[in-house]
Design an enzyme around this catalytic site. Structure first.
Site, PDB file in Angstrom:
ATOM      1  N   GLY A   1     -75.459 -72.646   4.213  1.00  0.00           N
ATOM      2  CA  GLY A   1     -75.976 -73.891   4.762  1.00  0.00           C
ATOM      3  C   GLY A   1     -75.787 -75.063   3.820  1.00  0.00           C
ATOM      4  O   GLY A   1     -74.836 -75.109   3.030  1.00  0.00           O
ATOM      5  N   SER A   2     -76.726 -76.005   3.854  1.00  0.00           N
ATOM      6  CA  SER A   2     -76.525 -77.321   3.232  1.00  0.00           C
ATOM      7  C   SER A   2     -76.460 -77.328   1.712  1.00  0.00           C
ATOM      8  O   SER A   2     -76.134 -78.367   1.132  1.00  0.00           O
ATOM      9  CB  SER A   2     -77.636 -78.274   3.697  1.00  0.00           C
ATOM     10  OG  SER A   2     -77.502 -78.539   5.075  1.00  0.00           O
ATOM     11  N   VAL A   3     -76.767 -76.226   1.041  1.00  0.00           N
ATOM     12  CA  VAL A   3     -76.567 -76.216  -0.418  1.00  0.00           C
ATOM     13  C   VAL A   3     -75.091 -76.436  -0.744  1.00  0.00           C
ATOM     14  O   VAL A   3     -74.750 -76.886  -1.844  1.00  0.00           O
ATOM     15  CB  VAL A   3     -77.078 -74.899  -1.063  1.00  0.00           C
ATOM     16  CG1 VAL A   3     -78.586 -74.851  -1.098  1.00  0.00           C
ATOM     17  CG2 VAL A   3     -76.506 -73.684  -0.346  1.00  0.00           C
ATOM     18  N   PHE A   4     -74.199 -76.155   0.220  1.00  0.00           N
ATOM     19  CA  PHE A   4     -72.768 -76.366  -0.005  1.00  0.00           C
ATOM     20  C   PHE A   4     -72.403 -77.845  -0.053  1.00  0.00           C
ATOM     21  O   PHE A   4     -71.311 -78.197  -0.517  1.00  0.00           O
ATOM     22  CB  PHE A   4     -71.958 -75.671   1.104  1.00  0.00           C
ATOM     23  CG  PHE A   4     -71.377 -74.349   0.684  1.00  0.00           C
ATOM     24  CD1 PHE A   4     -72.190 -73.350   0.180  1.00  0.00           C
ATOM     25  CD2 PHE A   4     -70.022 -74.107   0.793  1.00  0.00           C
ATOM     26  CE1 PHE A   4     -71.661 -72.126  -0.202  1.00  0.00           C
ATOM     27  CE2 PHE A   4     -69.475 -72.891   0.410  1.00  0.00           C
ATOM     28  CZ  PHE A   4     -70.299 -71.888  -0.089  1.00  0.00           C
ATOM     29  N   LYS A   5     -73.283 -78.695   0.422  1.00  0.00           N
ATOM     30  CA  LYS A   5     -72.988 -80.119   0.371  1.00  0.00           C
ATOM     31  C   LYS A   5     -72.851 -80.610  -1.066  1.00  0.00           C
ATOM     32  O   LYS A   5     -72.146 -81.592  -1.331  1.00  0.00           O
ATOM     33  CB  LYS A   5     -74.069 -80.910   1.117  1.00  0.00           C
ATOM     34  CG  LYS A   5     -73.994 -80.699   2.621  1.00  0.00           C
ATOM     35  CD  LYS A   5     -75.182 -81.260   3.361  1.00  0.00           C
ATOM     36  CE  LYS A   5     -75.038 -80.955   4.869  1.00  0.00           C
ATOM     37  NZ  LYS A   5     -76.251 -81.272   5.620  1.00  0.00           N
TER      38      LYS A   5
END
Length: 578
Positions: A304-308
Site C-alpha cells: 500500500g501507500s508506504v510505497f509512495k
C-alpha cells in the site's frame, strides 16, 4: 670348595649395553636398567637375599612415585590449562559442541543442557508388567505403545530421549533391572517464545535447522569448540518491547498475523524482529498452524501507500520534481479505461509535500507515468525491492514482481499494489532512504558486516525524505505514531488483499514505516521501525489507526535503551495543524 672357589665360579654379569648410538635419555634409561639387574645378581651371588628384597622395594616405590607424579601433572594440566569444551574437557561424549547464543549484551538466547536417553534391555527385566506400570507412573509423557514394544522385545533399545535430570532420577529411584541412561547434550531455549522465528532451532545432531541457528551454524560450532559465546545483533530489551506491543495490538485487532522490525539505519543491524503469532522453541510440535513461519522474512504483502516514499524519492532524485512541484489531484486520473482516485480526496492541485502528506494516489501515479518504466525499475532495483533482502537468514524470500512495467502497472506500483514484498525488504529500503542514501545489507551479526554499502539516492534526497516523513507525523496520517521529544517521521500504508480474483476490503493490511530521530545530519545515529498488522478484523484496518500507534509506543519505550535523547518540539501552530 672354599668360599673363594665358589666365587670364582660366579656367573659373569650380563654385558653392559652399548648405547653410544642412541639419545642421552635412552642411554640413561639403559644404564639404570643395567644397574638394577646387576644389583639383583650381586645380591643373589653374595647370598644376601635381604639386600635383593630391599632393592626391589626401592624400585617399586620409585615406579609408583613416578606414576603418581605423572597423574598429578595430567590432572593439574586438565584443570588449569584445558579450555571449556575443548579437547580434554569433561563435556558429554557426542555433545553438540554449539556455542551459547546471546543477544548483543550477553543475555542468553540458547544453550546446551545435558539430558538423558532412557534405555531398556528387556532380557534383564524381572517383571515386565511391573516395569511398564512404574515407568509410566514416573514418566507420563512416555509413549505406552513404544514402552510396551521395547519391553516385549529381546534387545536393548531407547524408550524416551531428552529426560531432564529430575526425570532421570525419578526412574532411577525405581531400581528396575535392565534400565539404563545415556547422556545427551540437548539445545534448549530459556526464553521460550521470545524471538522464536529469528533464533530458529538446531537438531539432535548439532546442526542448525532454521533461523540464526542455521544461518550461523558453522560460526556457532566454531565458537563452541573454543568455549566462547556467539552474539547476535538483537537487543533483548528492544525485542521484548516490540513483541509486547505487537502482540497486544494484534490481539485487540483480531488480526491474522503481525510483524515488527527495529533496525539500526547506520550499520544495518537488526535490533528486534518479531513475527506474531509465535511459539515455544522448546515445544515446536505443539506450535499452532503458521506460528513457525517468520513473516518478516517470508511473508509476502502488497504494502500500500508506504510505497509512495519510494516513488517520491525517485522523482526527487532524478530532478523531475522538488518539494514545491505542483501536481493536479483535483479530479480522478485516467489511464485508458482505468480510473485512479484518492482515498483522502482533496480535489485540488497539490505540492509534492502535500501529495505525500495526504497520501494521494493520483499524485504518485502521475509521477510514475512521467518517470517511465526504465527509471521506475531502476530505482526499485536500487532499493532492493526486486530481489530477496540480503541478510544471513536463509528464509529471506524473493518478492513477487510485476511482469510488465506499462503505465497502469507503474501507477499501481507507485502506491504499493502490483508487487508483493517481504517486511524485511521494506525495512532495508527504508533504511537506505533515511541514512543518507546508502543501501547496506541488514544483518544479525553484532557490530554489523562492515559492508560500506552502495549509494542509491543523493544525501539531499535522503534529507528531503526524512523531512517529508516528519511532516507526515506532525500533520498527516501518521500523527498517532508521534512520541514526545523523539522527532519521529513515517509513512502509513493500507492495502486490500486479492481474494478470489478481486480486492476485498475486509481482508487487508495496515502498516507504518518510520524513522527516529528524523532530524539531524546524514551521519547521525537513527533507527527504522516497521510494523505491519495482517488482516485486522476489529476496528479500523488503516495503517494510521492499527500500525502507527504501535510504532509510537515502541519508539517511546526503546529510545532510552538506544541512547536517543528527547528534545521537546515547539507546539505546531493551529493553522499549520489544520
Amino acid at each position: 670348595m672354599s668360599v673363594q672357589d665358589h666365587r670364582a665360579f660366579r656367573p659373569a654379569p650380563a654385558a653392559r649395553p652399548v648405547t653410544s648410538a642412541v639419545s642421552p635419555w635412552l642411554r640413561w634409561l639403559s644404564e639404570a636398567v643395567w644397574f638394577v639387574e646387576h644389583a639383583f645378581e650381586r645380591a643373589r651371588a653374595d647370598a644376601k637375599p635381604e639386600e635383593d628384597t630391599r632393592v626391589r622395594i626401592v624400585v617399586i616405590q620409585a615406579v609408583f612415585i613416578g606414576i603418581f607424579v605423572l597423574l598429578a601433572a595430567g590432572a593439574t594440566r586438565a584443570a588449569l590449562l584445558t579450555q571449556a569444551g575443548g579437547v580434554g574437557s569433561t563435556s558429554v561424549a557426542g555433545a553438540l559442541q554449539r556455542a551459547d547464543l546471546t543477544d548483543r549484551n550477553g543475555a542468553l538466547l540458547a544453550t546446551n543442557i545435558v539430558h538423558y536417553g532412557l534405555y531398556i534391555d528387556p532380557t534383564e527385566v524381572w517383571d515386565r508388567q511391573a516395569a511398564f506400570t512404574q515407568i509410566r507412573r514416573a514418566l507420563p509423557q512416555v509413549s505406552a505403545s513404544r514402552l510396551r514394544r521395547v519391553l516385549d522385545g529381546e534387545r536393548r533399545l531407547i524408550v524416551q530421549p531428552g529426560l531432564t535430570p529430575a526425570e532421570r532420577e525419578a526412574v532411577h529411584a525405581l531400581a528396575l533391572g535392565g534400565v539404563s541412561f545415556e547422556p545427551e547434550d540437548r539445545r534448549v531455549y530459556p526464553l521460550g517464545t521470545s524471538a522464536a522465528q529469528l533464533i530458529g532451532t538446531a537438531d539432535t545432531g548439532g546442526q542448525g535447522v532454521s533461523g540464526a541457528e542455521l544461518a550461523f551454524n558453522d560460526a556457532i560450532r566454531a565458537a563452541g569448540a573454543q568455549g566462547q559465546d556467539f552474539a547476535l545483533s538483537i537487543d533483548l530489551r528492544v525485542q521484548g518491547v516490540l513483541e509486547n506491543e505487537l502482540g497486544l495490538a494484534a490481539t485487540e485487532a483480531g488480526a491474522r498475523g503481525a510483524v515488527g522490525v527495529v533496525a539500526d539505519a547506520t550499520t544495518g543491524e537488526i535490533l528486534g524482529m518479531a513475527s506474531w503469532p509465535t511459539y515455544d522453541l522448546n515445544d515446536r510440535g505443539s506450535a499452532a498452524e503458521g506460528a513457525t513461519l517468520n513473516r518478516v522474512t517470508s511473508g509476502h504483502y502488497e504494502m500500500g501507500s508506504v510505497f509512495k516514499t519510494f516513488t517520491v524519492a525517485a522523482a526527487l532524485d532524478t530532478g523531475r520534481a522538488d518539494l514545491n512541484t505542483m501536481i493536479d489531484a483535483s479530479e480522478a486520473y485516467y489511464i485508458g479505461n482505468r480510473r485512479i482516485s484518492d482515498f483522502h480526496a482533496t480535489n485540488k492541485i497539490l505540492s509534492l509535500e502535500d501529495v505525500f502528506i495526504h497520501s494521494s494516489n493520483i499524485g504518485t501515479s502521475r509521477l510514475a507515468v512521467e518517470m517511465g518504466a526504465d527509471t521506475m525499475r531502476d530505482y526499485f532495483q536500487r532499493l532492493g525491492l526486486l530481489d530477496a533482502a540480503p541478510i544471513e537468514l536463509k528464509e529471506s524470500a524473493r518478492p513477487r514482481r510485476p511482469r510488465q512495467w506499462d503505465d497502469s502497472t507503474r501507477a499501481s506500483l507507485s502506491f504499493g499494489y502490483g508487487i508483493m514484498i517481504t517486511p524485511l525488504q521494506m525495512t532495508a529500503a527504508t533504511v537506505a532512504l533515511v541514512n543518507g542514501g546508502v543501501y547496506r545489507p541488514l544483518t544479525l551479526r553484532r557490530g554489523g558486516t562492515g559492508d560500506e554499502g552502495r549509494r542509491v539516492v543523493t544525501p539531499e534526497t535522503s534529507s528531503a525524505i526524512r523531512q517529508l516523513m516528519r511532516a507526515n507525523v506532525l500533520r498527516g496520517s501518521g500523527r498517532s505514531a508521534n512520541a514526545e521529544g523523539l522527532r519521529v517521521g513515517g509513512k502509513t500504508g493500507s492495502a486490500n488483499k486479492l481474494v478470489n480474483g478481486r480486492y476485498d476490503a475486509s481482508h487487508g493490511v495496515g502498516s507504518f514505516a518510520s524513522v527516529f530521530p528524523a532530524d539531524g545530519p546524514d551521519d547521525a545515529r537513527r533507527y527504522v521501525v516497521f510494523v505491519l498488522v495482517d488482516e485486522p478484523s476489529q476496528g479500523s484496518r488503516l495503517g494510521g489507526a492499527v500500525a502507527a500507534p504501535v510504532v509510537g509506543r515502541v519508539i517511546d519505550r526503546i529510545a532510552g535503551f538506544l541512547g536517543v535523547p528527547r528534545r521537546i518540539d515547539p507546539p505546531v501552530p493551529a493553522e499549520a495543524a489544520a
